[in-house]
Design a protein around this motif. Structure first.
Motif, PDB file in Angstrom:
ATOM      1  N   SER A  46       0.818  -1.212   0.000  1.00  0.00           N
ATOM      2  CA  SER A  46       0.000   0.000   0.000  1.00  0.00           C
ATOM      3  C   SER A  46       0.853   1.265   0.000  1.00  0.00           C
ATOM      4  O   SER A  46       0.529   2.243  -0.678  1.00  0.00           O
ATOM      5  CB  SER A  46      -0.966   0.001   1.189  1.00  0.00           C
ATOM      6  OG  SER A  46      -0.268  -0.074   2.407  1.00  0.00           O
ATOM      7  N   VAL A  47       1.955   1.254   0.722  1.00  0.00           N
ATOM      8  CA  VAL A  47       2.836   2.426   0.748  1.00  0.00           C
ATOM      9  C   VAL A  47       3.448   2.642  -0.635  1.00  0.00           C
ATOM     10  O   VAL A  47       3.488   3.772  -1.143  1.00  0.00           O
ATOM     11  CB  VAL A  47       3.939   2.269   1.821  1.00  0.00           C
ATOM     12  CG1 VAL A  47       4.953   3.394   1.716  1.00  0.00           C
ATOM     13  CG2 VAL A  47       3.328   2.222   3.208  1.00  0.00           C
ATOM     14  N   ASP A  48       3.915   1.566  -1.271  1.00  0.00           N
ATOM     15  CA  ASP A  48       4.483   1.676  -2.615  1.00  0.00           C
ATOM     16  C   ASP A  48       3.458   2.256  -3.590  1.00  0.00           C
ATOM     17  O   ASP A  48       3.794   3.100  -4.421  1.00  0.00           O
ATOM     18  CB  ASP A  48       4.922   0.306  -3.143  1.00  0.00           C
ATOM     19  CG  ASP A  48       6.047  -0.312  -2.342  1.00  0.00           C
ATOM     20  OD1 ASP A  48       6.904   0.430  -1.823  1.00  0.00           O
ATOM     21  OD2 ASP A  48       6.066  -1.559  -2.235  1.00  0.00           O
ATOM     22  N   GLY A  49       2.211   1.803  -3.490  1.00  0.00           N
ATOM     23  CA  GLY A  49       1.163   2.293  -4.380  1.00  0.00           C
ATOM     24  C   GLY A  49       0.909   3.775  -4.212  1.00  0.00           C
ATOM     25  O   GLY A  49       0.736   4.507  -5.196  1.00  0.00           O
ATOM     26  N   VAL A  50       0.895   4.249  -2.979  1.00  0.00           N
ATOM     27  CA  VAL A  50       0.669   5.675  -2.703  1.00  0.00           C
ATOM     28  C   VAL A  50       1.848   6.505  -3.211  1.00  0.00           C
ATOM     29  O   VAL A  50       1.663   7.555  -3.833  1.00  0.00           O
ATOM     30  CB  VAL A  50       0.419   5.902  -1.200  1.00  0.00           C
ATOM     31  CG1 VAL A  50       0.440   7.377  -0.861  1.00  0.00           C
ATOM     32  CG2 VAL A  50      -0.903   5.276  -0.786  1.00  0.00           C
ATOM     33  N   VAL A  51       3.059   6.032  -2.987  1.00  0.00           N
ATOM     34  CA  VAL A  51       4.245   6.753  -3.459  1.00  0.00           C
ATOM     35  C   VAL A  51       4.258   6.789  -4.991  1.00  0.00           C
ATOM     36  O   VAL A  51       4.560   7.818  -5.602  1.00  0.00           O
ATOM     37  CB  VAL A  51       5.542   6.114  -2.899  1.00  0.00           C
ATOM     38  CG1 VAL A  51       6.775   6.710  -3.542  1.00  0.00           C
ATOM     39  CG2 VAL A  51       5.589   6.274  -1.391  1.00  0.00           C
ATOM     40  N   MET A  52       3.896   5.683  -5.614  1.00  0.00           N
ATOM     41  CA  MET A  52       3.861   5.627  -7.069  1.00  0.00           C
ATOM     42  C   MET A  52       2.792   6.574  -7.620  1.00  0.00           C
ATOM     43  O   MET A  52       3.011   7.240  -8.632  1.00  0.00           O
ATOM     44  CB  MET A  52       3.615   4.191  -7.531  1.00  0.00           C
ATOM     45  CG  MET A  52       3.952   3.963  -8.975  1.00  0.00           C
ATOM     46  SD  MET A  52       4.175   2.217  -9.400  1.00  0.00           S
ATOM     47  CE  MET A  52       2.505   1.617  -9.318  1.00  0.00           C
ATOM     48  N   ALA A  53       1.652   6.659  -6.959  1.00  0.00           N
ATOM     49  CA  ALA A  53       0.595   7.589  -7.388  1.00  0.00           C
ATOM     50  C   ALA A  53       1.094   9.028  -7.306  1.00  0.00           C
ATOM     51  O   ALA A  53       0.833   9.844  -8.202  1.00  0.00           O
ATOM     52  CB  ALA A  53      -0.654   7.396  -6.539  1.00  0.00           C
ATOM     53  N   SER A  54       1.818   9.346  -6.258  1.00  0.00           N
ATOM     54  CA  SER A  54       2.379  10.687  -6.108  1.00  0.00           C
ATOM     55  C   SER A  54       3.377  10.986  -7.231  1.00  0.00           C
ATOM     56  O   SER A  54       3.382  12.085  -7.793  1.00  0.00           O
ATOM     57  CB  SER A  54       3.057  10.815  -4.746  1.00  0.00           C
ATOM     58  OG  SER A  54       3.652  12.070  -4.609  1.00  0.00           O
ATOM     59  N   ALA A  55       4.204  10.013  -7.561  1.00  0.00           N
ATOM     60  CA  ALA A  55       5.171  10.185  -8.651  1.00  0.00           C
ATOM     61  C   ALA A  55       4.459  10.361  -9.991  1.00  0.00           C
ATOM     62  O   ALA A  55       4.886  11.163 -10.827  1.00  0.00           O
ATOM     63  CB  ALA A  55       6.126   8.998  -8.693  1.00  0.00           C
ATOM     64  N   LEU A  56       3.357   9.646 -10.186  1.00  0.00           N
ATOM     65  CA  LEU A  56       2.552   9.783 -11.412  1.00  0.00           C
ATOM     66  C   LEU A  56       2.006  11.203 -11.523  1.00  0.00           C
ATOM     67  O   LEU A  56       2.047  11.814 -12.595  1.00  0.00           O
ATOM     68  CB  LEU A  56       1.402   8.769 -11.401  1.00  0.00           C
ATOM     69  CG  LEU A  56       0.436   8.830 -12.581  1.00  0.00           C
ATOM     70  CD1 LEU A  56       1.069   8.223 -13.823  1.00  0.00           C
ATOM     71  CD2 LEU A  56      -0.856   8.097 -12.241  1.00  0.00           C
ATOM     72  N   GLU A  57       1.522  11.728 -10.408  1.00  0.00           N
ATOM     73  CA  GLU A  57       1.000  13.098 -10.396  1.00  0.00           C
ATOM     74  C   GLU A  57       2.061  14.104 -10.821  1.00  0.00           C
ATOM     75  O   GLU A  57       1.796  14.987 -11.640  1.00  0.00           O
ATOM     76  CB  GLU A  57       0.517  13.475  -8.988  1.00  0.00           C
ATOM     77  CG  GLU A  57      -0.761  12.837  -8.578  1.00  0.00           C
ATOM     78  CD  GLU A  57      -1.225  13.352  -7.223  1.00  0.00           C
ATOM     79  OE1 GLU A  57      -2.448  13.497  -7.077  1.00  0.00           O
ATOM     80  OE2 GLU A  57      -0.392  13.621  -6.340  1.00  0.00           O
ATOM     81  N   VAL A  58       3.237  13.967 -10.258  1.00  0.00           N
ATOM     82  CA  VAL A  58       4.322  14.895 -10.560  1.00  0.00           C
ATOM     83  C   VAL A  58       4.743  14.771 -12.025  1.00  0.00           C
ATOM     84  O   VAL A  58       4.891  15.770 -12.731  1.00  0.00           O
ATOM     85  CB  VAL A  58       5.529  14.656  -9.620  1.00  0.00           C
ATOM     86  CG1 VAL A  58       6.749  15.432 -10.076  1.00  0.00           C
ATOM     87  CG2 VAL A  58       5.155  15.003  -8.191  1.00  0.00           C
TER      88      VAL A  58
END
Length: 93
Positions: A46-58
């Motif tokens: 779940s942490v990896d998914g949230v971090v990846m979503a943040s990177a996608l946004e950027v």
């Protein structure tokens, strides 16, 4: 936001970004990365998914729910959510 107002993202660019992210940030062997592979097959938690979503946004200058990679099993499902939620249009092909 109307369909004409939302950004158009190219699936090939998202796929290239995701492959680079998974290989460089998550240590996934390059030969295992595929747009159709389930995110869980990469060992994302779940942490990896949230971090990846943040990177996608950027990377693509969009706003997504931090759980987008947790709710959707594959990249095509992420594309569908981006379109269904009016976040972006995804140009495939």
């Amino acid at each position: 936001m109307t369909a004409t107002d939302r950004p158009v993202l190219r699936a090939a660019e998202i796929e290239a970004w995701l492959a680079t992210y998974l290989v460089e940030q998550m240590g996934v062997p390059e030969e295992l990365v595929s747009p159709e592979a389930a995110f869980e097959s990469y060992g994302l938690d779940s942490v990896d998914g949230v971090v990846m979503a943040s990177a996608l946004e950027v990377e693509f200058t969009i706003e997504v729910d931090p759980a987008i990679f947790l709710r959707n099993a594959t990249l095509p499902e992420v594309y569908a959510e981006l379109e269904n939620e009016g976040i972006a249009t995804v140009a495939r092909g």
